[in-house]
Every structure is written in C-alpha cells, then in structure tokens.
Scaffold this motif. Structure first.
Motif, mmCIF file in Angstrom:
data_model
loop_
_atom_site.group_PDB
_atom_site.id
_atom_site.type_symbol
_atom_site.label_atom_id
_atom_site.label_comp_id
_atom_site.label_asym_id
_atom_site.label_seq_id
_atom_site.Cartn_x
_atom_site.Cartn_y
_atom_site.Cartn_z
ATOM 1 N N PHE A 114 3.283 4.824 56.392
ATOM 2 C CA PHE A 114 3.676 4.912 54.987
ATOM 3 C C PHE A 114 2.621 5.642 54.164
ATOM 4 N N LEU A 115 1.366 5.240 54.297
ATOM 5 C CA LEU A 115 0.303 5.862 53.511
ATOM 6 C C LEU A 115 0.140 7.336 53.858
ATOM 7 N N GLU A 116 0.251 7.670 55.133
ATOM 8 C CA GLU A 116 0.095 9.058 55.559
ATOM 9 C C GLU A 116 1.183 9.938 54.948
ATOM 10 N N GLU A 117 2.425 9.475 54.974
ATOM 11 C CA GLU A 117 3.532 10.272 54.428
ATOM 12 C C GLU A 117 3.537 10.259 52.910
ATOM 13 N N ALA A 118 3.161 9.131 52.302
ATOM 14 C CA ALA A 118 3.213 9.019 50.837
ATOM 15 C C ALA A 118 2.226 9.958 50.156
ATOM 16 N N LYS A 119 1.118 10.292 50.843
ATOM 17 C CA LYS A 119 0.120 11.190 50.247
ATOM 18 C C LYS A 119 0.712 12.550 49.890
ATOM 19 N N GLY A 120 1.687 13.005 50.678
ATOM 20 C CA GLY A 120 2.239 14.338 50.453
ATOM 21 C C GLY A 120 3.415 14.368 49.491
ATOM 22 N N ILE A 121 3.796 13.234 48.920
ATOM 23 C CA ILE A 121 4.948 13.199 48.010
ATOM 24 C C ILE A 121 4.486 13.489 46.594
ATOM 25 N N PRO A 122 5.059 14.498 45.923
ATOM 26 C CA PRO A 122 4.639 14.830 44.554
ATOM 27 C C PRO A 122 5.107 13.780 43.558
ATOM 28 N N CYS A 123 4.385 13.619 42.484
ATOM 29 C CA CYS A 123 4.733 12.639 41.435
ATOM 30 C C CYS A 123 5.752 13.260 40.477
ATOM 31 N N THR A 124 6.967 13.466 40.990
ATOM 32 C CA THR A 124 8.069 14.037 40.219
ATOM 33 C C THR A 124 9.295 13.149 40.397
ATOM 34 N N ASN A 125 10.372 13.460 39.694
ATOM 35 C CA ASN A 125 11.600 12.674 39.846
ATOM 36 C C ASN A 125 12.145 12.781 41.266
ATOM 37 N N ASP A 126 12.093 13.995 41.856
ATOM 38 C CA ASP A 126 12.491 14.138 43.257
ATOM 39 C C ASP A 126 11.566 13.331 44.159
ATOM 40 N N GLY A 127 10.312 13.258 43.774
ATOM 41 C CA GLY A 127 9.352 12.492 44.548
ATOM 42 C C GLY A 127 9.628 10.997 44.515
#
Length: 771
Positions: A114-127
């Motif tokens: 979870f932490l590894e994948e969550a790092k690459g998610i942008p802080c946007t609505n799509d994110g």
C-alpha cells in the motif's frame, strides 16, 4: 466542502488506526495529502455519526489483531469464535474461508505494498479515486478489529456516509437510497441468430455490463460523487446511497428521462432504464423493521415503474416512429430498420465489428464524447466503437483500446476509462471493474470459437451445451443476514453490501479462474487437491471448451461443448459451496442442442430447465437435457389433464455427482471398458434398446415394470466365449446385469440409471456431420 475532500479525510482517519501515528512513511504520506485536502473542524463534525452507523455499539477488540471472519458464517448462525476466517490477501486473490488459525496473514505485505503504491498517486480528484481503489485491493481482507468488518469495508461505508452528509440535506432524512438498472436485458441479449451469433451474443452481454457501470457513474457525477457511494452493481442492477438534497429526485428523474429517450431513439426501446428512490434517516438504516419498510417501498416503486415505462410524450414519440423499409428485417436481431448490404442493422453492425476487440484481455474500455478514434483520428478502421447514452441525452462513444493507447487520456478527450479484470495496479484515472469474460482458445490469439466449433470439440456426440444458473433464495438471504448480527446498532447496509460484493467477486472474477482450471486451494474432503470434474474416467486439466455469455451478480449463462458444460457446472458448484462455506447454493438448467438450433429457443428451453431444478426441495440442484411429457391424472377422466411437462433428469447436486456419475455412469463405463469393441453387447445399440425400455416406464408411471423384458435385453449383452479372458468378462457381466436389474426395480435408481445411460451413449457416439 467537496466530496473528494471528505473521502480523503475518512480514508486517512481510518488508516491511522491501522498504521498508528508512529509510522514514519504513513505520516509523510498523510502530510502530503493533508496539504492538498486539509482536514478541518468542519470535516470532523460527522465522524461520530459515521462511526455509529458503520461500527454500531461494538468495541474494537484489544490485543493481537484477529483475522477477518467469514461473512457467510453469519447466514449459518455460527459464532465468530467458531467460524471461518480469511487470510489478509489482495482483493483479486481467489481464496476460501478457512479455520486454520496458524496460517500467515500477510499483514506486513499489505502495508508495504500500500505505501509503495500510494507514494506515486497524485493529490488530485483522480488521485482520490486511485487511493480508494488501492485501499480496496490491499485491504479487502484486512481485518479492522471489529467483527466481520474489513478495513476496506469500513473505509467504503465511512466515505459513503460522510460524502452524503457533506452536501446540503433534508435534515429529517439526509440519505437517499436508490435502486436502478435495466429491463429487457434477456430479450436484448438473446434475440440474435445466424452467422457469428455467439460473437454478437458476447458483444451484447458486454454492452449491458458496461452500460450499467456507465449509468452508475453518470448518476454519481450528477451529485459530484465517486464510487464510494456505489453500494452494489451486478446482474443488470445497482444500488447507491446518495445525499437527499432538495433537488436530488429531480436530478435522478431528469437523467433517466434523457437516458430512456436515447434508448428509444437508438435501440427502439428494447432496453429500458428504471429507477426507484426512497429518502431515509440514520434510524431507518439501523432499525430492522424500518429498514425492511424502506426496501419494500423501493421494490414497490420499481414494480410500478416497470408497468408504466414511458411518459405520454415518450409513448407518442414511440408511436410516431417510422421504418424506412419495414419489409426487411435485420438478419441478426430481426428488427425492421435501415440495413446495410449484408442485411444487418446499424446496431448489430457495431456489435459485429467490435467483437474482435473484446477478445484481448489487455484492452481498456474508453468512453469519450467524440465519434473519432481517440488515438488515430484519420483512420477510423483501427478502432470500432459502441454508442452509449449520456446523462444529458447526448451520445458518448465506447472504444476498446490497448494500454499503449491510454496516453490520449492526457489530451482531455476521454470521459472515463475502465480497466477490466486488472492483473496489476491500474493507472491513475482508470476504474477497475470485473467482467466474466472467459472464452476458450486453443492458441493465445485464436478468435472466439463458433457454436459449430464448440460442438465439434465435444466428446462423443457433436452438441452445444447451454447452462443457465443463479443463486437460490437470494432475496430471503438478504432478509436474514442482518437479523442476528445487526443488533449492535450498525447499519443494515453493511451486511447486505458485503454479501453482494462477495457474490459479485465470485461470478464476475473468480468464474474466469475456475473455467481456466484454477481452483485456488480447493481440496477434497480427504485433504487431496481438487481435480477438474470429468464425465469420463480421466480428468482433463486446462481450459474449459466453452464461452461465458454472461456472468453477473448472482447468475450466469454459459455455452460450449456439451460435456464440458456439465463438467464446468460441477466445478462451479464445488467452488461456490466452499467459497460460501456451504451457506449458499445455486440451481442450474443444462440443455443440449444441435449447433444450428435457434439461440433464443436454447435460452428459453434452458430457462425452463433451471426452473425445474428450483422446484426441488431446498433447491440446490440441476436439471439436464430437456423437458419431456408424461401421462398424468386419471386416463378415464376426460376432464383431467392427461399430460404434463417435466424434466426426467432433475437432481440435487450431490446426488448427480455421487450417484448418477460416480456410481452408475462409472459402473457402465467400467463394464464396457472390459469388453472388446467387436464383441456382442459391447455397442451403443444394445444399451440404447435397454434405455428405450426403461424410458417408457418413466413416461407412463402406471405401466407395470416388465422385468422379464429387461432381463432379455440384458441377456443379449452377455459376452460370448472367445477364449480370451472369458471368466473375467463373465464375472463382470454378472455383476453388471445384477446391478442393472436391481436399479430398474427401484424408482429413484431407475431415474438415475436413465441419466447415466444417456450420458454414456452421448459420450461414446461417433461424430457425424451436422445437417
């Protein structure tokens, strides 16, 4: 405050309990999101109410984290301490509940991934959607510390309630429970015939699946919500919990009116989008009697709207439609419309053209506002499309595109991207969905087989098998599930929602694995690995020679080689029994037809067999072959009904597996395997004569059993002396004939024997060219 902000706040509020404040990587992740979606006092005011609805009065258990309890044990009344548990695997892992307390539970793996994948998610609505779907995949079976509640289920319902509360509401009843879906699905899918009918059947079934997904998302967008507010989606229907704002029902009504106008114009009304909605309070979501009243009102609305489909304006428009040439019908769907040179209407042409694009498991489902190839606008032959209704009554276009073409999403042309059956984490902006889409391929890139091809792949007689099945008494199951366990003050949605999702996961995702011969860790009662069921004595590993036409929330329609359909049905039964820990069953009808038999007739007749199976006591059965007629009532009474329809081969699953196949069919196979092909009595004709005699007894129950005739027919099968293994053959014959005579005398044995003999004759019939 936007709904996406509320979702982010709820996600991280709950994950803090999972990770604790001291987890450095998690704290850094939370700080990044908090900068973009700052949690304020305003966003915390509903936390207590959200927890009351989701958690009820139960307290989190202190000490070592216990594995997640099996939701299906609730149906059996098992206490949590004595029930089955899940390992903390990812959502798409095919696992069965187990009582092995000592097994590894993958808690560390889930956190790390979870932490590894969550790092690459942008802080946007799509994110936010990507973060939510990441929680689904990693925490679907991760225990929250509360009975029967996973971390993801808590996140899902908490986001759902909080997003509703964020919007201006009707204070007394802040929630709006919405049921929606499509009527006319079976007629839309199954009224096709002629060349490539199986491909078009699959295309239409795919279209309905995606149409329902699309409708849910169009509706959510009207309320500026995302998929956290989608409670359930499967079988052509869905449920949502929306904020009961003053204009909520008007928004829903307008959307469905526009969608139905589009369906009338584009599909001639073959599909109809219906909905019902009931405002409700938090108390109504918790109290058993009030909750039942909400669902009763929802159901009554739905029934009423099915009988009053269209407005006066829509009816007038429907009656004014004129066909350009009503002397010609589409050769596939038989509607009068504008046809191309091949005699096919525009809709069927689209289903024909896109069918090959559905074959690739790597293709994305891309929905755009533009009727153009999103990747190569100058070459319209590269990617075919299907049309979909938009919320405003306009048209949107569905393309099947490979992953390498997904770059066009950055150009702002897409509306939505679905990633079917993902085998790896999906990209930001994509919505993972499950589709039951298995089909047999001899080689990796082979096209979908035709009915003729599948019939030729069958063992023995060249016939198509069709299976229709659904879960038994599901409505009563939903009524029951919360009676005992929802006394803790939690909302009843929590229990029905989780049960629905587990069934959808089985029928839309795990079904593909089972038909590929992948059964997870399924074992027999003696602990040995489960092998694919086989009508012949030697099981075959590998892919089943069939096609999933449709597999939805709790039902399925399969077509393929007749023997493979029967074998796959048994595999599915065994897997579902283990998957639900014996709490749920399904009943099935299996018809066997020449490959040129009309598809609609196949569907109709197999549906009658399914109904026959459901008439068994406690259901949980299978009906095979077809409907027969037999004499009924007093023959001397002219006013009495003299004949009735019935299915001779109707059994509970265990009776069919253990008695019909493993006892009687195996006895016949064992005997004939000891005979030389050229010997007297070793051919199908001798067995068929005996079958005909026994069959007449079943068709007229008043006719006395002529045991002498049966003995004579068996005597003709006696092997003649040849000097080669004569003693062994005579011993086998004596045992075989004694068993046969005993079975013929008993009504239940005689019925089972007829089915076993029919299976043997079909399995050993030489293939002939179909007319």
């Amino acid at each position: 405050m936007e709904a996406t902000k509320m979702a982010v706040c709820q996600i991280f509020r709950i994950l803090k309990e999972v990770y604790g404040e001291s987890e450095q990587e998690f704290t850094q992740l939370w700080d990044k999101w908090n900068d973009a979606y700052k949690r304020s006092a305003e966003s915390t005011q509903w936390d207590n109410e959200v927890d009351r609805l989701v958690l009820g009065k139960k307290k989190k258990k202190a000490g070592t984290l216990q594995p997640l309890s099996c939701i299906f044990d609730v149906l059996k009344g098992d206490a949590m301490a004595n029930g089955k548990i899940y390992s903390a695997m990812t959502e798409n892992s095919f696992q069965y509940p187990t009582n092995q307390e000592g097994q590894p539970h993958n808690y560390t793996d889930r956190k790390t991934e979870f932490l590894e994948e969550a790092k690459g998610i942008p802080c946007t609505n799509d994110g936010v959607l990507a973060l939510y779907e990441l929680c689904r995949r990693q925490f679907y079976y991760y225990p929250s510390g509360y009975p029967y509640l996973s971390v993801f289920e808590r996140i899902h319902l908490s986001c759902c309630f909080a997003c509703c509360m964020e919007q201006p509401l009707v204070p007394e009843q802040p929630f709006l429970l919405v049921s929606c879906g499509f009527s006319g699905i079976q007629d839309f899918i199954y009224t096709v015939s002629g060349k490539d009918s199986l491909k078009i059947l699959r295309s239409r079934s795919f279209y309905v699946d995606v149409l329902v997904e699309h409708l849910m998302d169009e509706l959510l967008e009207q309320f500026s919500l995302f998929r956290a507010n989608l409670l359930y989606n499967g079988g052509g229907n869905g449920y949502l919990l929306l904020p009961n704002s003053p204009d909520a029902e008007e928004k829903i009504s307008n959307l469905f009116s526009d969608v139905n106008n589009w369906l009338l114009e584009q599909l001639g009304g073959s599909l109809y989008a219906n909905y019902s909605c009931v405002p409700c309070s938090a108390e109504q979501l918790v109290d058993k009697e009030k909750w039942q009243n909400v669902f009763k009102e929802l159901s009554e609305q739905s029934i009423q709207k099915k009988y009053q489909r269209y407005t006066g304006e829509q009816l007038e428009k429907l009656n004014q439609q004129q066909n350009k040439d009503n002397r010609r019908e589409c050769r596939i769907c038989h509607t009068s419309s504008t046809l191309n040179q091949d005699g096919v209407c525009e809709n069927c042409q689209e289903f024909q053209e896109i069918s090959s694009e559905l074959m690739s498991s790597d293709n994305l489902i891309v929905i755009t506002n533009h009727q153009e190839d999103p990747c190569q606008p100058t070459d319209h032959e590269k990617n075919k499309f299907l049309r979909l209704p938009a919320a405003d009554g306009n048209t949107k276009f569905l393309y099947m595109l490979s992953d390498r073409h997904s770059l066009f999403t950055q150009q702002g042309k897409n509306v939505r991207v679905y990633h079917p059956n993902p085998k790896k984490p999906v990209d930001v902006g994509q919505i993972p969905i499950y589709l039951g889409n298995y089909f047999y391929q001899e080689k990796e890139k082979d096209p979908m087989p035709t009915f003729e091809k599948l019939a030729g792949l069958s063992q023995g007689i060249s016939r198509i098998g069709v299976l229709r099945a659904d879960v038994d008494s599901l409505g009563k199951t939903f009524e029951k599930i919360g009676d005992d366990v929802a006394q803790d003050g939690s909302c009843r949605l929590r229990w029905t929602n989780e049960l629905s999702r587990q069934l959808t996961l089985f029928f839309k995702h795990h079904v593909n694995c089972i038909l590929r011969g992948e059964f997870g860790e399924l074992t027999k009662e003696n602990g040995e690995p489960y092998l694919p069921f086989s009508l012949s004595k030697t099981p075959e590993n590998g892919n089943r020679k069939l096609v999933v036409v449709y597999s939805g929330g709790d039902d399925m329609f399969l077509a393929g080689a007749w023997d493979q359909i029967i074998e796959a049905a048994v595999d599915l039964y065994q897997c579902l029994k283990r998957y639900t820990d014996g709490a749920l069953t399904f009943s099935a009808g299996i018809g066997i037809f020449p490959f040129k038999y009309p598809l609609q007739a196949m569907a109709s007749e197999t549906g009658m067999l399914e109904s026959a199976a459901k008439k068994l006591e406690h259901k949980n059965g299978v009906a095979l072959f077809g409907m027969d007629t037999r004499q009924a009532g007093n023959p001397e009474d002219e006013t009495a009904t003299k004949f009735q329809l019935y299915c001779q081969a109707t059994y509970h699953w265990e009776e069919f597996i253990n008695i019909v196949v493993m006892e009687k069919l195996r006895a016949i196979q064992n005997y004939f395997s000891k005979m030389e092909p050229s010997e007297q009595g070793s051919g199908n004709s001798f067995l068929f004569n005996l079958y005909e005699h026994i069959s007449r007894l079943e068709q007229n129950l008043d006719e006395p059993i002529r045991i002498a005739r049966a003995a004579y027919l068996l005597a003709r099968m006696s092997p003649q002396k040849s000097g080669k293994n004569d003693a062994a053959k005579q011993k086998a014959y004596q045992e075989f004939s004694a068993n046969m005579l005993n079975w013929i005398k008993n009504s239940a044995d005689r019925k089972q024997l007829l089915t076993a003999m029919r299976l043997f004759i079909y399995l050993n019939r030489e293939k002939t060219k179909e007319e």
